[in-house]
Design an enzyme around this catalytic site. Structure first.
Site, PDB file in Angstrom:
ATOM      1  N   GLU A  25       1.269  -1.367  -0.146  1.00 47.65           N
ATOM      2  CA  GLU A  25      -0.200  -0.069  -0.035  1.00 47.65           C
ATOM      3  C   GLU A  25       0.842   1.052  -0.049  1.00 47.65           C
ATOM      4  O   GLU A  25       2.230   0.904   0.370  1.00 47.65           O
ATOM      5  CB  GLU A  25      -0.675  -0.393   1.451  1.00 47.65           C
ATOM      6  CG  GLU A  25      -0.268   0.186   2.684  1.00 47.65           C
ATOM      7  CD  GLU A  25      -1.307   0.250   3.660  1.00 47.65           C
ATOM      8  OE1 GLU A  25      -1.360   2.037   3.466  1.00 47.65           O
ATOM      9  OE2 GLU A  25      -1.465   0.294   4.646  1.00 47.65           O
ATOM     10  N   LYS A  86      -5.509  10.683   0.947  1.00 46.48           N
ATOM     11  CA  LYS A  86      -5.773   9.466   1.050  1.00 46.48           C
ATOM     12  C   LYS A  86      -6.942   8.489   0.634  1.00 46.48           C
ATOM     13  O   LYS A  86      -7.672   9.191   0.607  1.00 46.48           O
ATOM     14  CB  LYS A  86      -6.055   9.538   2.749  1.00 46.48           C
ATOM     15  CG  LYS A  86      -6.009   8.245   3.590  1.00 46.48           C
ATOM     16  CD  LYS A  86      -6.325   8.577   5.058  1.00 46.48           C
ATOM     17  CE  LYS A  86      -6.957   6.955   5.996  1.00 46.48           C
ATOM     18  NZ  LYS A  86      -7.252   7.126   7.456  1.00 46.48           N
ATOM     19  N   VAL A 106      -5.417  -0.039   3.029  1.00 45.26           N
ATOM     20  CA  VAL A 106      -5.221  -1.402   3.456  1.00 45.26           C
ATOM     21  C   VAL A 106      -6.910  -1.703   1.689  1.00 45.26           C
ATOM     22  O   VAL A 106      -6.781  -2.003   0.944  1.00 45.26           O
ATOM     23  CB  VAL A 106      -6.082  -1.398   4.155  1.00 45.26           C
ATOM     24  CG1 VAL A 106      -6.811  -3.193   3.928  1.00 45.26           C
ATOM     25  CG2 VAL A 106      -4.326  -1.726   4.995  1.00 45.26           C
ATOM     26  N   ASP A 138     -17.815   5.180  13.832  1.00 45.65           N
ATOM     27  CA  ASP A 138     -15.846   5.260  12.752  1.00 45.65           C
ATOM     28  C   ASP A 138     -15.434   3.540  13.099  1.00 45.65           C
ATOM     29  O   ASP A 138     -14.732   3.429  14.181  1.00 45.65           O
ATOM     30  CB  ASP A 138     -15.105   6.123  13.483  1.00 45.65           C
ATOM     31  CG  ASP A 138     -13.936   5.941  13.248  1.00 45.65           C
ATOM     32  OD1 ASP A 138     -14.019   5.613  12.007  1.00 45.65           O
ATOM     33  OD2 ASP A 138     -13.230   6.715  13.739  1.00 45.65           O
ATOM     34  N   SER A 140     -13.352   1.079   9.720  1.00 44.51           N
ATOM     35  CA  SER A 140     -13.263   1.583   9.042  1.00 44.51           C
ATOM     36  C   SER A 140     -13.239   0.525   7.853  1.00 44.51           C
ATOM     37  O   SER A 140     -13.991  -0.487   8.258  1.00 44.51           O
ATOM     38  CB  SER A 140     -11.263   0.928   9.563  1.00 44.51           C
ATOM     39  OG  SER A 140     -10.688   1.200   7.836  1.00 44.51           O
ATOM     40  N   ALA A 141     -13.350   1.840   6.570  1.00 40.67           N
ATOM     41  CA  ALA A 141     -13.856   0.370   5.602  1.00 40.67           C
ATOM     42  C   ALA A 141     -12.698  -0.457   5.122  1.00 40.67           C
ATOM     43  O   ALA A 141     -13.008  -1.168   4.172  1.00 40.67           O
ATOM     44  CB  ALA A 141     -13.978   1.488   3.913  1.00 40.67           C
ATOM     45  N   ASP A 142     -11.504  -0.508   5.237  1.00 40.14           N
ATOM     46  CA  ASP A 142     -10.978  -1.585   5.942  1.00 40.14           C
ATOM     47  C   ASP A 142     -11.359  -2.833   6.047  1.00 40.14           C
ATOM     48  O   ASP A 142     -11.301  -4.260   5.247  1.00 40.14           O
ATOM     49  CB  ASP A 142      -9.737  -1.471   6.573  1.00 40.14           C
ATOM     50  CG  ASP A 142      -9.037  -0.402   6.264  1.00 40.14           C
ATOM     51  OD1 ASP A 142      -8.875   0.347   5.206  1.00 40.14           O
ATOM     52  OD2 ASP A 142      -7.816  -0.422   6.687  1.00 40.14           O
ATOM     53  N   LYS A 159      -3.561  -1.206  15.494  1.00 38.61           N
ATOM     54  CA  LYS A 159      -2.725  -1.310  16.212  1.00 38.61           C
ATOM     55  C   LYS A 159      -3.969  -0.782  17.580  1.00 38.61           C
ATOM     56  O   LYS A 159      -5.334  -0.325  17.092  1.00 38.61           O
ATOM     57  CB  LYS A 159      -1.987   0.695  16.493  1.00 38.61           C
ATOM     58  CG  LYS A 159      -1.304   0.997  15.733  1.00 38.61           C
ATOM     59  CD  LYS A 159      -0.692   2.214  15.746  1.00 38.61           C
ATOM     60  CE  LYS A 159       0.715   2.533  14.983  1.00 38.61           C
ATOM     61  NZ  LYS A 159       0.357   2.243  13.299  1.00 38.61           N
TER      62      LYS A 159
END
Ligand code: PSU
Ligand code: MN
Length: 305
Positions: A25, A86, A106, A138, A140-142, A159
């Site tokens: 990435e 981003k 990602v 919230d 992540s779209a990951d 993390k």
């Protein structure tokens, strides 16, 4: 679709020769590390992948194209550019249409890798469910991408700026295998352990590759997380990193950081509060992931029917 994709010379040749390819990435380059360490690390990571029998393909959005593989000049220019967007799933169309530079997350890297028929992708850490997501939403779209796109992501876990327990629950709901590489618990990026068991443990690249093959042979759509702990000698002390993350979270709240800014804000705060130590750890774990990822890609290529 082909009009939007541009393969580097190295990747095109690798495809012709049916060599194993590993995607990388670019958010980690533009938003995750400072220049020039970012470019230096990207080059070293690529070389580790070559040294272990696969071909690296760093993915980024440049000049209205999805670049699969960056040459030396492109990598240098990209790593030294200011204001690169981003780019997650929702951002790809606009960036391609306008020719602006985009650093793929990602999620976006998985999409681009799949378009280029690359199954293995190495990074540092994935996004996930943020702490407090029950009110902020919230997530992540990951995670959604892992649910639907057929690419394996080799990382050092996530993390603990995230809620790792809720992240594991989300992945379970979406049917995403989380394989611990030589570990029984989810690694937490800077540390080798967390309180959360992985879905299954795999002790070698062969087991990972044959599990992925079985998944995709059965048309069980979606990716997988291969969680590879940071090497022991670079791991940080649990209590140090926990204190840093608490401080960073408090500052994010005070400054009312939201949306796509949350993760970059947290990453840069953690970096600032730990000094050089977190950067060394970050570089070491990505290199280790590159080694393991290349081995998995080689095994997978050997199993292609
Ligand atoms: N976590 C890290 N390092 C990173 C990222 C996450 O430890 O560089 C980056 C990755 O590109 C990941 C993205 O896909 O942040 C997730 O952002 P968000 O939480 O906004 O979905
Ligand atoms: Mn988010």
């Amino acid at each position: 679709m082909k009009n939007y994709i541009s393969l580097s010379e190295e990747v095109r040749t690798a495809k012709e020769q049916r060599k194993p390819i590993v995607a990388l990435e670019s958010t980690i380059i533009s938003h995750g590390m400072p220049y020039p360490q970012n470019v230096q690390t990207a080059r070293e990571v690529e070389q580790i992948i070559r040294d272990h029998g696969a071909i690296p393909a760093t993915i980024a959005i440049l000049d209205g194209k999805i670049k699969i593989g960056l040459n030396d000049d492109e990598l240098e220019d990209f790593g030294n550019s200011k204001g690169v967007a981003k780019a997650s799933r929702r951002d790809l169309p606009y960036l391609l249409a306008t020719g602006k530079k985009g650093a793929t997350t990602v999620a976006a890297t998985m999409i681009c890798a799949e378009l280029a028929e690359i199954k293995t992708f190495v990074t540092g850490g994935i996004g996930g469910v943020h702490r407090g997501a029950e009110t902020t939403m919230d997530i992540s779209a990951d995670l959604e991408e892992l649910a639907k796109t057929d690419v394996a992501v080799i990382c050092a876990g996530a993390k603990s700026i995230l809620d790792l327990g809720l992240t594991m629950e989300y992945l379970e709901t979406k049917g995403v295998p989380v394989m611990g590489y030589q570990t029984d618990v989810l690694p937490a990026f800077y540390t080798r352990t967390s309180p959360f068991p992985v879905n299954v443990r795999a002790d070698d690249a062969e087991t990972v590759a044959s599990t992925l093959k079985a998944k995709w042979d059965l048309n069980l759509t979606g990716g997988a997380v291969i969680a590879n702990p940071i090497p022991e000698e670079y791991a940080m002390a649990e209590k140090d990193i926990t204190a840093v993350i608490e401080t960073a979270l408090k500052e994010a709240q005070e400054q009312q950081i939201s949306g796509k800014e949350v993760t970059p804000f947290m990453l840069s705060k953690v970096k600032e509060l730990t000094g050089g130590k977190s950067l060394d750890a970050n570089i070491a774990l990505v290199k280790h992931n590159a080694h393991v990822g290349a081995e998995i890609a080689v095994k997978l290529a050997g199993m292609e029917s």
